[in-house]
Design a protein around this motif. Sequence first.
Motif, PDB file in Angstrom:
ATOM      1  N   VAL A  88       0.841  -1.206   0.000  1.00 14.82           N
ATOM      2  CA  VAL A  88       0.000   0.000   0.000  1.00 14.82           C
ATOM      3  C   VAL A  88       0.873   1.252   0.000  1.00 14.82           C
ATOM      4  CG1 VAL A  88      -1.656   1.359   1.356  1.00 14.82           C
ATOM      5  CG2 VAL A  88      -2.000  -1.090   1.066  1.00 14.82           C
ATOM      6  N   ILE A  89       1.924   1.246   0.807  1.00 12.07           N
ATOM      7  CA  ILE A  89       2.832   2.406   0.882  1.00 12.07           C
ATOM      8  C   ILE A  89       3.506   2.657  -0.465  1.00 12.07           C
ATOM      9  CG2 ILE A  89       5.003   3.221   1.896  1.00 12.07           C
ATOM     10  CD1 ILE A  89       4.099   1.881   4.517  1.00 12.07           C
ATOM     11  N   ILE A  90       3.833   1.594  -1.185  1.00 13.35           N
ATOM     12  CA  ILE A  90       4.453   1.747  -2.505  1.00 13.35           C
ATOM     13  C   ILE A  90       3.412   2.147  -3.555  1.00 13.35           C
ATOM     14  CG2 ILE A  90       5.597   0.494  -4.404  1.00 13.35           C
ATOM     15  CD1 ILE A  90       6.989  -1.197  -2.262  1.00 13.35           C
ATOM     16  N   SER A  91       2.262   1.514  -3.518  1.00 11.81           N
ATOM     17  CA  SER A  91       1.266   1.677  -4.581  1.00 11.81           C
ATOM     18  C   SER A  91       0.581   3.040  -4.556  1.00 11.81           C
ATOM     19  CB  SER A  91       0.205   0.576  -4.485  1.00 11.81           C
ATOM     20  OG  SER A  91       0.776  -0.693  -4.645  1.00 11.81           O
ATOM     21  N   PHE A  92       0.286   3.555  -3.374  1.00 12.30           N
ATOM     22  CA  PHE A  92      -0.457   4.819  -3.317  1.00 12.30           C
ATOM     23  C   PHE A  92       0.330   5.981  -3.930  1.00 12.30           C
ATOM     24  CE2 PHE A  92      -2.006   8.733  -1.473  1.00 12.30           C
ATOM     25  CZ  PHE A  92      -3.371   8.614  -1.656  1.00 12.30           C
ATOM     26  N   PRO A  93       1.592   6.213  -3.539  1.00  7.18           N
ATOM     27  CA  PRO A  93       2.330   7.303  -4.180  1.00  7.18           C
ATOM     28  C   PRO A  93       2.489   7.112  -5.690  1.00  7.18           C
ATOM     29  CG  PRO A  93       3.466   6.591  -2.208  1.00  7.18           C
ATOM     30  CD  PRO A  93       2.391   5.584  -2.475  1.00  7.18           C
ATOM     31  N   LEU A  94       2.688   5.858  -6.119  1.00  6.17           N
ATOM     32  CA  LEU A  94       2.826   5.597  -7.546  1.00  6.17           C
ATOM     33  C   LEU A  94       1.529   5.902  -8.289  1.00  6.17           C
ATOM     34  CD1 LEU A  94       4.471   4.578  -9.934  1.00  6.17           C
ATOM     35  CD2 LEU A  94       3.899   2.230  -9.259  1.00  6.17           C
ATOM     36  N   ALA A  95       0.397   5.452  -7.723  1.00  3.54           N
ATOM     37  CA  ALA A  95      -0.900   5.734  -8.343  1.00  3.54           C
ATOM     38  C   ALA A  95      -1.192   7.233  -8.339  1.00  3.54           C
ATOM     39  CB  ALA A  95      -2.004   4.984  -7.593  1.00  3.54           C
ATOM     40  N   TYR A  96      -0.817   7.916  -7.263  1.00  8.11           N
ATOM     41  CA  TYR A  96      -0.997   9.373  -7.184  1.00  8.11           C
ATOM     42  C   TYR A  96      -0.152  10.074  -8.248  1.00  8.11           C
ATOM     43  CZ  TYR A  96      -1.296  14.054  -5.154  1.00  8.11           C
ATOM     44  OH  TYR A  96      -1.517  15.393  -4.962  1.00  8.11           O
ATOM     45  N   PHE A  97       1.075   9.620  -8.412  1.00  4.31           N
ATOM     46  CA  PHE A  97       1.976  10.206  -9.417  1.00  4.31           C
ATOM     47  C   PHE A  97       1.388  10.048 -10.826  1.00  4.31           C
ATOM     48  CE2 PHE A  97       5.384   9.488 -12.530  1.00  4.31           C
ATOM     49  CZ  PHE A  97       6.054  10.714 -12.455  1.00  4.31           C
ATOM     50  N   ILE A  98       0.908   8.852 -11.126  1.00  5.15           N
ATOM     51  CA  ILE A  98       0.354   8.596 -12.467  1.00  5.15           C
ATOM     52  C   ILE A  98      -0.891   9.455 -12.716  1.00  5.15           C
ATOM     53  CG2 ILE A  98      -0.660   6.844 -13.990  1.00  5.15           C
ATOM     54  CD1 ILE A  98       1.019   4.750 -12.469  1.00  5.15           C
ATOM     55  N   ASN A  99      -1.739   9.609 -11.693  1.00  2.38           N
ATOM     56  CA  ASN A  99      -3.006  10.321 -11.868  1.00  2.38           C
ATOM     57  C   ASN A  99      -2.861  11.832 -11.878  1.00  2.38           C
ATOM     58  OD1 ASN A  99      -5.718   8.873 -12.007  1.00  2.38           O
ATOM     59  ND2 ASN A  99      -4.616   7.615 -10.539  1.00  2.38           N
ATOM     60  N   PHE A 100      -2.051  12.374 -10.963  1.00  6.83           N
ATOM     61  CA  PHE A 100      -2.052  13.822 -10.745  1.00  6.83           C
ATOM     62  C   PHE A 100      -0.779  14.536 -11.194  1.00  6.83           C
ATOM     63  CE2 PHE A 100      -4.861  12.100  -7.332  1.00  6.83           C
ATOM     64  CZ  PHE A 100      -6.058  12.609  -7.838  1.00  6.83           C
ATOM     65  N   VAL A 101       0.307  13.806 -11.338  1.00  4.08           N
ATOM     66  CA  VAL A 101       1.565  14.451 -11.740  1.00  4.08           C
ATOM     67  C   VAL A 101       1.802  14.318 -13.236  1.00  4.08           C
ATOM     68  CG1 VAL A 101       4.069  14.531 -11.398  1.00  4.08           C
ATOM     69  CG2 VAL A 101       2.555  14.091  -9.445  1.00  4.08           C
ATOM     70  N   VAL A 102       1.635  13.112 -13.753  1.00  2.39           N
ATOM     71  CA  VAL A 102       1.770  12.896 -15.197  1.00  2.39           C
ATOM     72  C   VAL A 102       0.554  13.512 -15.890  1.00  2.39           C
ATOM     73  CG1 VAL A 102       2.036  11.197 -17.037  1.00  2.39           C
ATOM     74  CG2 VAL A 102       3.060  10.771 -14.792  1.00  2.39           C
ATOM     75  N   GLN A 103       0.787  14.423 -16.799  1.00  6.30           N
ATOM     76  CA  GLN A 103      -0.309  15.184 -17.404  1.00  6.30           C
ATOM     77  C   GLN A 103      -0.837  14.547 -18.689  1.00  6.30           C
ATOM     78  OE1 GLN A 103      -1.755  17.745 -15.874  1.00  6.30           O
ATOM     79  NE2 GLN A 103      -0.306  17.537 -14.180  1.00  6.30           N
ATOM     80  N   LYS A 104       0.048  14.177 -19.588  1.00  4.39           N
ATOM     81  CA  LYS A 104      -0.396  13.671 -20.884  1.00  4.39           C
ATOM     82  C   LYS A 104      -0.918  12.246 -20.767  1.00  4.39           C
ATOM     83  CE  LYS A 104       2.533  16.593 -23.773  1.00  4.39           C
ATOM     84  NZ  LYS A 104       3.528  16.634 -24.866  1.00  4.39           N
TER      85      LYS A 104
END
Length: 305
Positions: A88-104
């Motif tokens: 969970v600790i690994i997956s949440f930041p990664l999922a957050y990065f994909i959804n909100f940081v990566v734009q295209k």
Amino acid sequence: MEKKKTKHKFLKYGIIAPVAIWLFMFLVLPYVNLFIYSFWKNGPFDVVKEFTLENYIKFFASQGGSKGQYTLLLDTLKTSLIVTVITVIISFPLAYFINFVVQKVKYKQMVYMMAIIPLWVSYIMRAYAWKIILGTNGVLNSFLMWIGVTNKPLDIFLYSNVSVILAMVHIYTPYVLMPIYTSLEQIPRNLMEASKDLGCNGFKTLCKVVIPLSLPGIITGATYSFALSMGDFLAPSLLGGSTTSTKIANIVQMQFGTSNNWPYGAAIGIIILIFVIGLNLTSMIFINFFLISFFVIFVFIYVLI
């Protein structure tokens, strides 16, 4: 109107019925069969269909070597909880990065595919890959010797609880990532903008908006990780040492295999099922304190062991 309603009901039940039948045939009935078997006796040549509680009594009274099988169940629960928390600790930041940081969109799809691509590879191949990485002459030891940390291979990485946890985390992280990613994707962006307009910084928005709205995905992913790691017998067999190679799933596998004691194996399976369902119900009741409840249960199990 009546024809439309009838057609709508027909379509609704026509879609639901095959799924319900499939779940009943291949999930409910096997568990019912397992439950019935757990109350039968194991004879010299075949199962004796006589009601008995000796399989459950045997499990909680067993003192197999230095560890009884009840203690082994608690040890497996502890390992599964560690794996669940880490995934969970690994997956949440990664999922957050994909959804909100990566734009295209195309980059989102690319990063997401890279994250779940381990699912394309066989489980056994992934487990053996960790043997190659953590082995005495493996990649990690070679790297440590190359940078001068040690002058000889270390044997502390492989055949330990650490190697089992590492492999499980690697194997089950994609299962946790997918529901968390889906839940984050469904969060309306205007809620986050409204939070910022009301004076919340990024951290407060994360704690008060993002995490509460993504809890269903977090709980779903954590459930996948916990249930799968509880039933995993290959990773401990391949990567565990003399004291960590046997988890409760290995005992179940032995009962249905070499020991040929199906009633006892069924009883252990039912006990595992009750533990998993109980823990999941606890997390659902205390949904806002999900990680806290996991931590408390982990500490309780650690103290017991």
